[in-house]
Design a protein around this motif. Structure first.
Motif, PDB file in Angstrom:
ATOM      1  N   ASP A  21       0.819  -1.214   0.000  1.00 34.70           N
ATOM      2  CA  ASP A  21       0.000   0.000   0.000  1.00 34.70           C
ATOM      3  C   ASP A  21       0.853   1.264   0.000  1.00 34.70           C
ATOM      4  O   ASP A  21       0.509   2.263  -0.647  1.00 34.70           O
ATOM      5  N   PHE A  22       1.979   1.242   0.704  1.00 31.10           N
ATOM      6  CA  PHE A  22       2.911   2.369   0.700  1.00 31.10           C
ATOM      7  C   PHE A  22       3.371   2.667  -0.729  1.00 31.10           C
ATOM      8  O   PHE A  22       3.398   3.815  -1.171  1.00 31.10           O
ATOM      9  N   LEU A  23       3.704   1.622  -1.461  1.00 31.91           N
ATOM     10  CA  LEU A  23       4.165   1.794  -2.847  1.00 31.91           C
ATOM     11  C   LEU A  23       3.016   2.192  -3.771  1.00 31.91           C
ATOM     12  O   LEU A  23       3.208   3.003  -4.688  1.00 31.91           O
ATOM     13  N   ARG A  24       1.836   1.634  -3.542  1.00 26.86           N
ATOM     14  CA  ARG A  24       0.670   2.038  -4.338  1.00 26.86           C
ATOM     15  C   ARG A  24       0.413   3.532  -4.176  1.00 26.86           C
ATOM     16  O   ARG A  24       0.100   4.229  -5.144  1.00 26.86           O
ATOM     17  N   GLU A  25       0.522   4.016  -2.950  1.00 27.20           N
ATOM     18  CA  GLU A  25       0.329   5.447  -2.701  1.00 27.20           C
ATOM     19  C   GLU A  25       1.418   6.274  -3.379  1.00 27.20           C
ATOM     20  O   GLU A  25       1.153   7.387  -3.856  1.00 27.20           O
ATOM     21  N   ALA A  26       2.636   5.743  -3.441  1.00 26.08           N
ATOM     22  CA  ALA A  26       3.715   6.455  -4.138  1.00 26.08           C
ATOM     23  C   ALA A  26       3.378   6.621  -5.618  1.00 26.08           C
ATOM     24  O   ALA A  26       3.644   7.672  -6.205  1.00 26.08           O
ATOM     25  N   VAL A  27       2.798   5.589  -6.223  1.00 25.75           N
ATOM     26  CA  VAL A  27       2.396   5.658  -7.635  1.00 25.75           C
ATOM     27  C   VAL A  27       1.410   6.802  -7.830  1.00 25.75           C
ATOM     28  O   VAL A  27       1.564   7.629  -8.735  1.00 25.75           O
ATOM     29  N   VAL A  28       0.406   6.875  -6.973  1.00 28.20           N
ATOM     30  CA  VAL A  28      -0.608   7.927  -7.087  1.00 28.20           C
ATOM     31  C   VAL A  28       0.034   9.301  -6.867  1.00 28.20           C
ATOM     32  O   VAL A  28      -0.252  10.253  -7.607  1.00 28.20           O
ATOM     33  N   LEU A  29       0.906   9.416  -5.882  1.00 22.43           N
ATOM     34  CA  LEU A  29       1.579  10.697  -5.619  1.00 22.43           C
ATOM     35  C   LEU A  29       2.406  11.172  -6.808  1.00 22.43           C
ATOM     36  O   LEU A  29       2.466  12.372  -7.083  1.00 22.43           O
ATOM     37  N   LYS A  30       3.056  10.256  -7.497  1.00 19.48           N
ATOM     38  CA  LYS A  30       3.902  10.638  -8.638  1.00 19.48           C
ATOM     39  C   LYS A  30       3.079  11.186  -9.793  1.00 19.48           C
ATOM     40  O   LYS A  30       3.608  11.840 -10.682  1.00 19.48           O
ATOM     41  N   CYS A  31       1.778  10.940  -9.784  1.00 19.83           N
ATOM     42  CA  CYS A  31       0.905  11.436 -10.850  1.00 19.83           C
ATOM     43  C   CYS A  31       0.234  12.758 -10.504  1.00 19.83           C
ATOM     44  O   CYS A  31      -0.314  13.423 -11.392  1.00 19.83           O
ATOM     45  N   ALA A  32       0.276  13.132  -9.252  1.00 24.59           N
ATOM     46  CA  ALA A  32      -0.449  14.324  -8.783  1.00 24.59           C
ATOM     47  C   ALA A  32       0.037  15.587  -9.489  1.00 24.59           C
ATOM     48  O   ALA A  32       1.235  15.839  -9.585  1.00 24.59           O
ATOM     49  N   GLY A  33      -0.922  16.343 -10.000  1.00 25.28           N
ATOM     50  CA  GLY A  33      -0.612  17.641 -10.587  1.00 25.28           C
ATOM     51  C   GLY A  33      -0.147  17.610 -12.036  1.00 25.28           C
ATOM     52  O   GLY A  33       0.151  18.658 -12.606  1.00 25.28           O
ATOM     53  N   LEU A  34      -0.077  16.449 -12.640  1.00 25.96           N
ATOM     54  CA  LEU A  34       0.365  16.357 -14.039  1.00 25.96           C
ATOM     55  C   LEU A  34      -0.808  16.543 -14.997  1.00 25.96           C
ATOM     56  O   LEU A  34      -1.938  16.169 -14.698  1.00 25.96           O
ATOM     57  N   THR A  35      -0.517  17.073 -16.161  1.00 24.45           N
ATOM     58  CA  THR A  35      -1.516  17.143 -17.226  1.00 24.45           C
ATOM     59  C   THR A  35      -1.514  15.816 -17.983  1.00 24.45           C
ATOM     60  O   THR A  35      -0.577  15.013 -17.869  1.00 24.45           O
ATOM     61  N   ASP A  36      -2.540  15.589 -18.769  1.00 23.17           N
ATOM     62  CA  ASP A  36      -2.587  14.391 -19.606  1.00 23.17           C
ATOM     63  C   ASP A  36      -1.393  14.349 -20.552  1.00 23.17           C
ATOM     64  O   ASP A  36      -0.784  13.304 -20.748  1.00 23.17           O
ATOM     65  N   GLU A  37      -1.056  15.511 -21.118  1.00 24.07           N
ATOM     66  CA  GLU A  37       0.072  15.574 -22.054  1.00 24.07           C
ATOM     67  C   GLU A  37       1.373  15.190 -21.357  1.00 24.07           C
ATOM     68  O   GLU A  37       2.178  14.431 -21.906  1.00 24.07           O
ATOM     69  N   GLN A  38       1.587  15.687 -20.158  1.00 20.42           N
ATOM     70  CA  GLN A  38       2.802  15.335 -19.420  1.00 20.42           C
ATOM     71  C   GLN A  38       2.846  13.838 -19.111  1.00 20.42           C
ATOM     72  O   GLN A  38       3.896  13.213 -19.218  1.00 20.42           O
TER      73      GLN A  38
END
Length: 164
Positions: A21-38
């Protein structure tokens, strides 16, 4: 979002699922604030290893190991992956990032529910033998951790953001 630390003194199940779960949350955090293009931007020579592609792939592996392998449900990706072994990466490029992340979170919830029904040493048929939940949890910690590392690098190359 602050990641939940895995327990320092829990039992086997609590520590394995806590690290996953710690790693799953890291995946979600790495996507935060990005645009679709990014999220779709290709930053490596293969062209397939994108932020969106990695989220799509991780959603698929959650489905495969927990739903198809452990719970015996049909692998809804089998035909697509037989035709194109990178279909999970490619298809993710057509989905908005918010939808990918929501799908990943939902798939992780399904995985948690399936894991909760099994003991770590419960065997299920797999290929020409059997496999247990313990193997799947350890493998998913490895798989998710490896791809979370890829996401770290892609995120830094995208907008310079580093860290958790």
């Amino acid at each position: 979002m602050i990641r939940t630390e895995p327990p320092f003194d829990g039992g086997e199940r609590e520590q394995l699922t806590g690290f996953l779960d710690f790693l799953r949350e890291a995946v979600v955090l790495k996507c935060a604030g990005l645009t679709d293009e990014q999220a779709r931007r290709s930053l490596v020579p293969s062209g397939l290893t994108t932020i969106a592609g990695l989220v799509g792939h991780l959603t698929y592996v959650e489905h495969y190991w927990f739903e198809a392998v452990l719970d015996g449900r049909p692998n809804r990706w089998a035909e697509k992956l037989d035709a194109d072994r990178d279909a999970d990466f490619r298809e993710a490029l057509t989905v908005p990032l918010a939808g990918l992340v929501a799908g990943y979170r939902a798939q992780c919830e399904t995985s948690r529910a399936i894991a909760a029904k099994l003991e770590p040493d419960t065997l299920v048929s797999f290929r020409d033998g059997a496999i247990n939940l313990r193997y799947v949890l350890i493998h998913m910690v490895e798989e998710t951790g490896r791809h979370a590392g890829h996401l770290d690098l892609l995120r830094e190359l995208t907008d310079g953001r580093t860290g958790e």
